[in-house]
Design a protein around this motif. Structure first.
Motif, PDB file in Angstrom:
ATOM      1  N   ARG A  27      -0.010   4.344  40.184  1.00  0.00           N
ATOM      2  CA  ARG A  27      -0.851   5.404  39.639  1.00  0.00           C
ATOM      3  C   ARG A  27      -0.058   6.661  39.275  1.00  0.00           C
ATOM      4  N   ALA A  28       1.244   6.544  39.157  1.00  0.00           N
ATOM      5  CA  ALA A  28       2.066   7.713  38.868  1.00  0.00           C
ATOM      6  C   ALA A  28       1.916   8.172  37.419  1.00  0.00           C
ATOM      7  N   LYS A  29       1.552   7.246  36.520  1.00  0.00           N
ATOM      8  CA  LYS A  29       1.403   7.597  35.109  1.00  0.00           C
ATOM      9  C   LYS A  29      -0.040   7.362  34.673  1.00  0.00           C
ATOM     10  N   PRO A  30      -0.494   8.111  33.671  1.00  0.00           N
ATOM     11  CA  PRO A  30      -1.854   7.882  33.168  1.00  0.00           C
ATOM     12  C   PRO A  30      -1.977   6.485  32.554  1.00  0.00           C
ATOM     13  N   LYS A  31      -3.209   6.022  32.445  1.00  0.00           N
ATOM     14  CA  LYS A  31      -3.482   4.720  31.833  1.00  0.00           C
ATOM     15  C   LYS A  31      -3.581   4.921  30.321  1.00  0.00           C
ATOM     16  N   TYR A  32      -2.426   4.995  29.669  1.00  0.00           N
ATOM     17  CA  TYR A  32      -2.386   5.313  28.246  1.00  0.00           C
ATOM     18  C   TYR A  32      -3.156   4.293  27.414  1.00  0.00           C
ATOM     19  N   PHE A  33      -2.996   3.026  27.725  1.00  0.00           N
ATOM     20  CA  PHE A  33      -3.678   1.993  26.945  1.00  0.00           C
ATOM     21  C   PHE A  33      -5.191   2.170  27.020  1.00  0.00           C
ATOM     22  N   LEU A  34      -5.702   2.422  28.209  1.00  0.00           N
ATOM     23  CA  LEU A  34      -7.146   2.626  28.374  1.00  0.00           C
ATOM     24  C   LEU A  34      -7.614   3.851  27.592  1.00  0.00           C
ATOM     25  N   LEU A  35      -6.839   4.933  27.655  1.00  0.00           N
ATOM     26  CA  LEU A  35      -7.221   6.150  26.934  1.00  0.00           C
ATOM     27  C   LEU A  35      -7.272   5.918  25.429  1.00  0.00           C
ATOM     28  N   VAL A  36      -6.246   5.263  24.888  1.00  0.00           N
ATOM     29  CA  VAL A  36      -6.215   4.985  23.447  1.00  0.00           C
ATOM     30  C   VAL A  36      -7.354   4.050  23.067  1.00  0.00           C
ATOM     31  N   LEU A  37      -7.608   3.051  23.895  1.00  0.00           N
ATOM     32  CA  LEU A  37      -8.692   2.109  23.610  1.00  0.00           C
ATOM     33  C   LEU A  37     -10.051   2.813  23.602  1.00  0.00           C
ATOM     34  N   LEU A  38     -10.309   3.667  24.589  1.00  0.00           N
ATOM     35  CA  LEU A  38     -11.592   4.360  24.653  1.00  0.00           C
ATOM     36  C   LEU A  38     -11.792   5.301  23.460  1.00  0.00           C
ATOM     37  N   VAL A  39     -10.741   6.027  23.094  1.00  0.00           N
ATOM     38  CA  VAL A  39     -10.849   6.933  21.944  1.00  0.00           C
ATOM     39  C   VAL A  39     -11.034   6.129  20.657  1.00  0.00           C
ATOM     40  N   ALA A  40     -10.288   5.029  20.519  1.00  0.00           N
ATOM     41  CA  ALA A  40     -10.419   4.191  19.314  1.00  0.00           C
ATOM     42  C   ALA A  40     -11.823   3.596  19.225  1.00  0.00           C
ATOM     43  N   LEU A  41     -12.343   3.103  20.341  1.00  0.00           N
ATOM     44  CA  LEU A  41     -13.708   2.566  20.336  1.00  0.00           C
ATOM     45  C   LEU A  41     -14.727   3.667  20.038  1.00  0.00           C
ATOM     46  N   GLY A  42     -14.482   4.861  20.559  1.00  0.00           N
ATOM     47  CA  GLY A  42     -15.369   5.980  20.267  1.00  0.00           C
ATOM     48  C   GLY A  42     -15.378   6.329  18.790  1.00  0.00           C
ATOM     49  N   LEU A  43     -14.200   6.408  18.196  1.00  0.00           N
ATOM     50  CA  LEU A  43     -14.121   6.710  16.763  1.00  0.00           C
ATOM     51  C   LEU A  43     -14.715   5.583  15.927  1.00  0.00           C
ATOM     52  N   PHE A  44     -14.494   4.348  16.357  1.00  0.00           N
ATOM     53  CA  PHE A  44     -15.095   3.194  15.679  1.00  0.00           C
ATOM     54  C   PHE A  44     -16.617   3.276  15.743  1.00  0.00           C
ATOM     55  N   GLY A  45     -17.129   3.626  16.905  1.00  0.00           N
ATOM     56  CA  GLY A  45     -18.577   3.751  17.056  1.00  0.00           C
ATOM     57  C   GLY A  45     -19.158   4.851  16.190  1.00  0.00           C
ATOM     58  N   ILE A  46     -18.459   5.969  16.081  1.00  0.00           N
ATOM     59  CA  ILE A  46     -18.962   7.102  15.296  1.00  0.00           C
ATOM     60  C   ILE A  46     -18.873   6.831  13.795  1.00  0.00           C
ATOM     61  N   TYR A  47     -17.699   6.379  13.322  1.00  0.00           N
ATOM     62  CA  TYR A  47     -17.474   6.287  11.884  1.00  0.00           C
ATOM     63  C   TYR A  47     -17.835   4.942  11.272  1.00  0.00           C
ATOM     64  N   VAL A  48     -17.670   3.847  12.002  1.00  0.00           N
ATOM     65  CA  VAL A  48     -17.952   2.532  11.425  1.00  0.00           C
ATOM     66  C   VAL A  48     -19.376   2.088  11.744  1.00  0.00           C
ATOM     67  N   LEU A  49     -19.757   2.175  13.003  1.00  0.00           N
ATOM     68  CA  LEU A  49     -21.095   1.735  13.399  1.00  0.00           C
ATOM     69  C   LEU A  49     -22.147   2.817  13.167  1.00  0.00           C
ATOM     70  N   ASP A  50     -21.687   4.026  12.916  1.00  0.00           N
ATOM     71  CA  ASP A  50     -22.572   5.181  12.722  1.00  0.00           C
ATOM     72  C   ASP A  50     -23.508   5.378  13.924  1.00  0.00           C
ATOM     73  N   ASP A  51     -22.950   5.150  15.104  1.00  0.00           N
ATOM     74  CA  ASP A  51     -23.699   5.333  16.359  1.00  0.00           C
ATOM     75  C   ASP A  51     -22.994   6.456  17.134  1.00  0.00           C
ATOM     76  N   HIS A  52     -23.477   7.661  16.951  1.00  0.00           N
ATOM     77  CA  HIS A  52     -22.832   8.819  17.562  1.00  0.00           C
ATOM     78  C   HIS A  52     -22.961   8.825  19.087  1.00  0.00           C
ATOM     79  N   TYR A  53     -24.036   8.268  19.613  1.00  0.00           N
ATOM     80  CA  TYR A  53     -24.198   8.226  21.068  1.00  0.00           C
ATOM     81  C   TYR A  53     -23.149   7.325  21.708  1.00  0.00           C
TER      82      TYR A  53
END
Length: 155
Positions: A27-53
């Motif tokens: 746990r010495a380093k942040p979970k970079y992969f998880l962070l990038v995945l969550l942000v990418a899924l969030g942006l995908f949800g907002i811009y592609v699926l048009d689901d802002h929630y």
């Protein structure tokens, strides 16, 4: 030959334990992969699926993961202080069989053959085995106990 020492599970001990063990933990380093995945899924949800929630939820999960990483030290110490073992006195016994730890709530024995590595840190030692790590402060260890641990762990 057996050595015995005692210490109290208090807040300064927990802070020392966390600080000295962190560089050797996963746990010495942040979970970079998880962070990038969550942000990418969030942006995908907002811009592609048009689901802002959904998108906002995913991005907020990434923010929460960052906050959890930033406050991991006080959170871990608080969890330890809320445990029923907090404030209790622990008795460590070092003998030919291994290391025995006992307090009112829990006892365990770590056999020498199960110890894979002993790491010397600035304020203590970390004993690694297949199930995890155990930290012992040098404040409670005499030079004879340290020599005994290093001798038995390398055999």
């Amino acid at each position: 030959m057996a050595f015995t020492t005692t210490y109290t599970l208090d807040k300064p001990y927990f802070y020392e334990c966390f600080d000295e063990s962190l560089p050797y933990s996963k746990r010495a380093k942040p979970k970079y992969f998880l962070l990038v995945l969550l942000v990418a899924l969030g942006l995908f949800g907002i811009y592609v699926l048009d689901d802002h929630y959904l998108g906002s939820f995913m991005i907020m999960l990434a923010v929460l993961e960052c906050v959890a990483f930033y406050y991991r030290r006080p959170w871990w110490v608080t969890r330890q202080m809320l445990s029923r073992a907090s404030g209790s006195e622990v008795t460590l016994t070092f003998d030919e069989e291994g290391i025995k730890s006992a307090n009112h709530y829990k006892s365990y024995q770590l056999e020498w053959q199960n110890i894979s590595e002993v790491i010397d840190t600035q304020q203590g030692i970390i004993i690694k085995n297949k199930s995890g790590m155990q930290y012992i402060s040098k404040q409670i260890l005499t030079p004879e106990i340290l020599a005994f641990i290093n001798k038995k762990a390398t055999q």
